[in-house]
Write an enzyme that holds these catalytic residues in place. Sequence first.
Site, PDB file in Angstrom:
ATOM      1  N   GLY A  42     114.088  87.677 -24.603  1.00 47.07           N
ATOM      2  CA  GLY A  42     114.742  86.494 -25.563  1.00 47.07           C
ATOM      3  C   GLY A  42     113.819  85.995 -26.591  1.00 47.07           C
ATOM      4  O   GLY A  42     112.794  86.649 -27.014  1.00 47.07           O
ATOM      5  N   ASP A  86     120.175  94.456 -30.032  1.00 47.98           N
ATOM      6  CA  ASP A  86     120.503  95.507 -30.927  1.00 47.98           C
ATOM      7  C   ASP A  86     119.314  95.669 -32.006  1.00 47.98           C
ATOM      8  O   ASP A  86     119.124  96.856 -32.360  1.00 47.98           O
ATOM      9  CB  ASP A  86     121.840  95.485 -31.212  1.00 47.98           C
ATOM     10  CG  ASP A  86     122.914  95.320 -30.104  1.00 47.98           C
ATOM     11  OD1 ASP A  86     122.675  95.727 -28.869  1.00 47.98           O
ATOM     12  OD2 ASP A  86     123.808  94.653 -30.492  1.00 47.98           O
TER      13      ASP A  86
HETATM   14  P1  ADP Z   1     119.836  90.703 -25.603  1.00 48.64           P
HETATM   15  O1  ADP Z   1     120.115  90.346 -27.067  1.00 48.64           O
HETATM   16  O2  ADP Z   1     120.086  92.243 -25.222  1.00 48.64           O
HETATM   17  O3  ADP Z   1     119.994  89.857 -24.570  1.00 48.64           O
HETATM   18  P2  ADP Z   1     116.981  89.548 -25.838  1.00 48.64           P
HETATM   19  O4  ADP Z   1     117.825  88.052 -25.632  1.00 48.64           O
HETATM   20  O5  ADP Z   1     115.823  89.725 -24.995  1.00 48.64           O
HETATM   21  O6  ADP Z   1     117.897  90.712 -25.584  1.00 48.64           O
HETATM   22  O7  ADP Z   1     116.474  89.569 -27.296  1.00 48.64           O
HETATM   23  C1  ADP Z   1     115.990  90.609 -27.811  1.00 48.64           C
HETATM   24  C2  ADP Z   1     114.930  90.368 -28.735  1.00 48.64           C
HETATM   25  O8  ADP Z   1     115.450  89.549 -29.954  1.00 48.64           O
HETATM   26  C3  ADP Z   1     113.468  89.465 -28.099  1.00 48.64           C
HETATM   27  O9  ADP Z   1     112.873  90.293 -27.290  1.00 48.64           O
HETATM   28  C4  ADP Z   1     113.287  88.739 -29.311  1.00 48.64           C
HETATM   29  O10 ADP Z   1     112.209  89.649 -29.986  1.00 48.64           O
HETATM   30  C5  ADP Z   1     114.401  88.661 -29.973  1.00 48.64           C
HETATM   31  N1  ADP Z   1     114.898  87.317 -29.657  1.00 48.64           N
HETATM   32  C6  ADP Z   1     115.878  86.808 -28.969  1.00 48.64           C
HETATM   33  N2  ADP Z   1     116.243  85.462 -28.875  1.00 48.64           N
HETATM   34  C7  ADP Z   1     115.074  84.973 -30.042  1.00 48.64           C
HETATM   35  C8  ADP Z   1     115.082  83.539 -30.088  1.00 48.64           C
HETATM   36  N3  ADP Z   1     115.548  82.587 -29.694  1.00 48.64           N
HETATM   37  N4  ADP Z   1     114.016  83.505 -30.868  1.00 48.64           N
HETATM   38  C9  ADP Z   1     113.285  84.599 -31.479  1.00 48.64           C
HETATM   39  N5  ADP Z   1     113.497  85.867 -31.192  1.00 48.64           N
HETATM   40  C10 ADP Z   1     114.378  86.002 -30.185  1.00 48.64           C
END
Ligand code: ADP
Length: 324
Positions: free
Chosen positions: A233, A263
């Site tokens: 995230g 994605d």
């Molecule tokens: P998923 O959507 O599969 O749960 P994540 O939440 O880990 O995956 O998010 C995937 C990627 O998106 C992270 O590794 C990061 O690069 C980006 N990302 C997600 N949330 C944020 C945020 N709040 N701010 C900046 N980048 C984000």
Amino acid sequence: MSDAPRADRLWPESRAARSLDVLGIGQNSYDHVAELEAFPRFAGKAAARRYETLPGGQVATALLGCARLGLRGAFVSTVGDDAPGEAVLRPLRAAGVDVSGVRRIPGAKTQIALILIDRASGERTVVWYRDPRLALEVRDLSRASIERARVLHLDASDPEVACWAADVAREAGIPVVLDADRYRPELDAILRRVDFPIVGLEFAETYTSGGSVTDALVGLSGAGARLAVVTLGPIGALARQGERRIESPAFRVEARDTTGAGDAFHAGFIWALLQGLDAERALRIANAAGALCCREIGAQGGQPDRDALEAFLRAHEPIAWTGP
Ligand code: ADP
């Protein structure tokens, strides 16, 4: 963004002529998205401040992200013979993704997701339903449909199909990327067949029965990953390449909705893989794509095109690493 030196490339350059950049096999979803001021307590009620139905689903959205970045994609999946089935395919078709491999199943309901967004953090909670009749079968695929692609992108919704497709890809020298949400033992067979598992925190936790992200990366590498990645995230992503640990921090954005961020991360990664980049640069691009996605509501609205992604990368530096 020039190519990495040959030895550092994520995947060796292929001489095979392939008519497609990426073949995606996996889920699509018709998302019911509600934005909440605050979550209701258990068994409570809450009014949504906005509600929309939007196309989504992990492989469908990653393919849309790939198409926005200029890649030629094709999608193999199933939908019901209902209006949501048409709604999830429309944006893919409009973006130029070949959806001729999507089977319509009479009487089945297209997969749906109920997505609750917490307005303060942009974080989302997802409840989904997949009609069992939507299961993909090996007969939905042909060897030739896989062999024409430069990358195979899979999820774990139909393990038997994923394993078969990954075997065909491997025999043809095609790299395999995997998105998986939650571990279950039947996924071990897939994990042995993928080069680039890119999974979220929930997968890492369930895969290691509550162990650390590093434990998950070690496990994925041991299963055969060339580069294993756990996305974290707003922290970014932690990866492992052989014995090497790679910390790749996120970019700071005002997150409105994190749906689809994973994605977008996959799409950015696939694009970078096809550009012949190394792991560090590919992860940086993937983090930027994920960050851009979070700025818009819905899984697909914020998937960046190539110009937006490159402009963002020129103008922004990642935050300092704060992860494990
Ligand atoms: P998923 O959507 O599969 O749960 P994540 O939440 O880990 O995956 O998010 C995937 C990627 O998106 C992270 O590794 C990061 O690069 C980006 N990302 C997600 N949330 C944020 C945020 N709040 N701010 C900046 N980048 C984000």
